[in-house]
Scaffold this motif. Structure first.
Motif, PDB file in Angstrom:
ATOM      1  N   GLU A  56       0.861  -1.190   0.000  1.00  0.00           N
ATOM      2  CA  GLU A  56       0.000   0.000   0.000  1.00  0.00           C
ATOM      3  C   GLU A  56       0.892   1.233   0.000  1.00  0.00           C
ATOM      4  N   GLY A  57       0.616   2.163  -0.910  1.00  0.00           N
ATOM      5  CA  GLY A  57       1.394   3.408  -0.973  1.00  0.00           C
ATOM      6  C   GLY A  57       2.723   3.281  -1.697  1.00  0.00           C
ATOM      7  N   LYS A  58       3.045   2.079  -2.171  1.00  0.00           N
ATOM      8  CA  LYS A  58       4.316   1.879  -2.880  1.00  0.00           C
ATOM      9  C   LYS A  58       4.105   2.016  -4.385  1.00  0.00           C
TER      10      LYS A  58
ATOM     11  N   GLN B  22       1.098   0.621  -6.816  1.00  0.00           N
ATOM     12  CA  GLN B  22       0.738   1.295  -8.059  1.00  0.00           C
ATOM     13  C   GLN B  22       1.873   1.021  -9.052  1.00  0.00           C
ATOM     14  N   LEU B  23       1.520   0.658 -10.275  1.00  0.00           N
ATOM     15  CA  LEU B  23       2.531   0.147 -11.197  1.00  0.00           C
ATOM     16  C   LEU B  23       2.630   0.927 -12.502  1.00  0.00           C
ATOM     17  N   ALA B  24       3.873   1.183 -12.906  1.00  0.00           N
ATOM     18  CA  ALA B  24       4.135   1.701 -14.252  1.00  0.00           C
ATOM     19  C   ALA B  24       4.790   0.569 -15.041  1.00  0.00           C
ATOM     20  N   PHE B  25       4.570   0.564 -16.359  1.00  0.00           N
ATOM     21  CA  PHE B  25       5.085  -0.527 -17.200  1.00  0.00           C
ATOM     22  C   PHE B  25       5.849   0.030 -18.389  1.00  0.00           C
TER      23      PHE B  25
ATOM     24  N   GLY C 161       9.607  10.117  -7.056  1.00  0.00           N
ATOM     25  CA  GLY C 161      10.179   8.970  -6.341  1.00  0.00           C
ATOM     26  C   GLY C 161       9.823   7.648  -7.000  1.00  0.00           C
ATOM     27  N   LEU C 162      10.436   6.582  -6.489  1.00  0.00           N
ATOM     28  CA  LEU C 162      10.140   5.220  -6.943  1.00  0.00           C
ATOM     29  C   LEU C 162      10.544   4.280  -5.816  1.00  0.00           C
TER      30      LEU C 162
END
Ligand SMILES: NC(=O)c1ccc[n+]([C@@H]2O[C@H](COP(=O)([O-])OP(=O)(O)OC[C@H]3O[C@@H](n4cnc5c(N)ncnc54)[C@H](O)[C@@H]3O)[C@@H](O)[C@H]2O)c1
Length: 259
Positions: free
Chosen positions: A6-8, A35-38, A86-87
């Protein structure tokens, strides 16, 4: 499932389709709140990656050929843009070797294709970790995960130059872990047993690899991509906060056997 993530926010490289190991990892991270970026490589797979990304409400799907410094720089700049500078997590699940080099003798590998395999399959982790470093530093630390195979430690017929690339990848994990540990960034690998994916299909003798695992592995069964998803979730979570520079084998125990 209640969320270790959660929150990552995470970036996932290496989804080609729903059979991809990267997708099994992504799904698991999403289920636990990330939450994801691809990224995707090439127009051919763009549509399938966009559809999968949409199913987990991804805010960013962008092209990346890891051989291009410019692509990598742009991707991490876009990631910083959508994730507020951030990441937290980076999943690197990318590899390539020319099909002809996974058939014949390793001895015959030409120079250009040797470097191609090393570039895509090993150096890409280094450049991505470097690009992720400032974004993870902004979060006070982070987790990097890559995918490897036993063929980097032992000679596996047909794995050939990809084995050499995995050996370079494995060593890169340890050196990156050392460099980035001071910033609270952990770097680990999962060594998976055979899983039927797009990349696996280009390895001649893949069926034999599967048969041998079934005969010789202590658990006498194949792994599934979801098994890698669970192991990845552990390594990327705070449950593994003091685990770095290591390889976790998800291979029904096959690596532990002498014959
Ligand atoms: N499938 C297996 O049996 C197995 C076992 C152990 C390790 N692995 C490793 O798992 C990782 C993922 O492979 P997979 O089996 O899920 O197959 P896959 O084909 O689904 O994934 C490989 C990914 O690498 C990407 N890629 C290739 N060249 C690229 C480039 N130049 N730039 C950016 N991306 C590029 C492809 O687009 C694809 O998304 C690889 O590192 C592979 O070596 C796979």
């Amino acid at each position: 499932m209640a969320g270790r993530f959660e929150g990552k926010q995470a970036l996932v490289l290496g989804v080609a389709n729903r059979r991809s190991i990267a997708w099994a990892i992504a799904r698991r991270l999403a289920e636990e709140g990330a939450q994801l970026a691809f990224t995707y490589q090439g127009e051919r797979i763009e549509k399938s990656v966009r559809e999968l990304a949409e199913s987990v409400s991804s805010p960013l799907v962008t092209e990346c050929d890891v051989r291009s410094d410019d692509d990598v720089a742009r991707v991490f700049s876009e990631v910083g843009g959508v994730f507020g500078g951030g990441l937290d997590l980076l999943v690197h699940s990318v590899a390539f070797a020319a099909a002809e080099d996974l058939e014949g003798r390793f001895t015959d590998t030409p120079r250009d294709r040797f470097w191609l395999a090393l570039d895509v399959s090993a150096y890409s982790l280094v450049i991505c970790a470097r690009a992720a470093e400032p974004l993870m530093e902004a979060r006070g630390g982070g987790g990097v995960l890559t995918m490897t195979y036993l063929g980097g430690e032992r000679a596996v017929p047909h794995y050939n130059v990809m084995g050499v690339a995995k050996a370079a990848l494995d060593a890169s994990v340890r050196y990156l872990a050392w460099d980035l540990g001071l910033k609270g960034i952990r770097v680990n690998a999962i060594s998976a047993g055979p899983v039927r994916t797009l990349a696996a299909r280009s390895i001649a003798g893949f069926t034999t690899m599967e048969e041998i695992v079934e005969q010789r592995a202590p658990l006498h069964r194949h792994i599934e991509a979801d098994d890698v998803g669970s192991a990845a979730a552990y390594l990327l979570s705070d449950d593994a906060r003091n685990v770095t520079g290591t390889t976790l084998y998800v291979d029904s125990g096959y690596h532990s056997m002498g014959m």
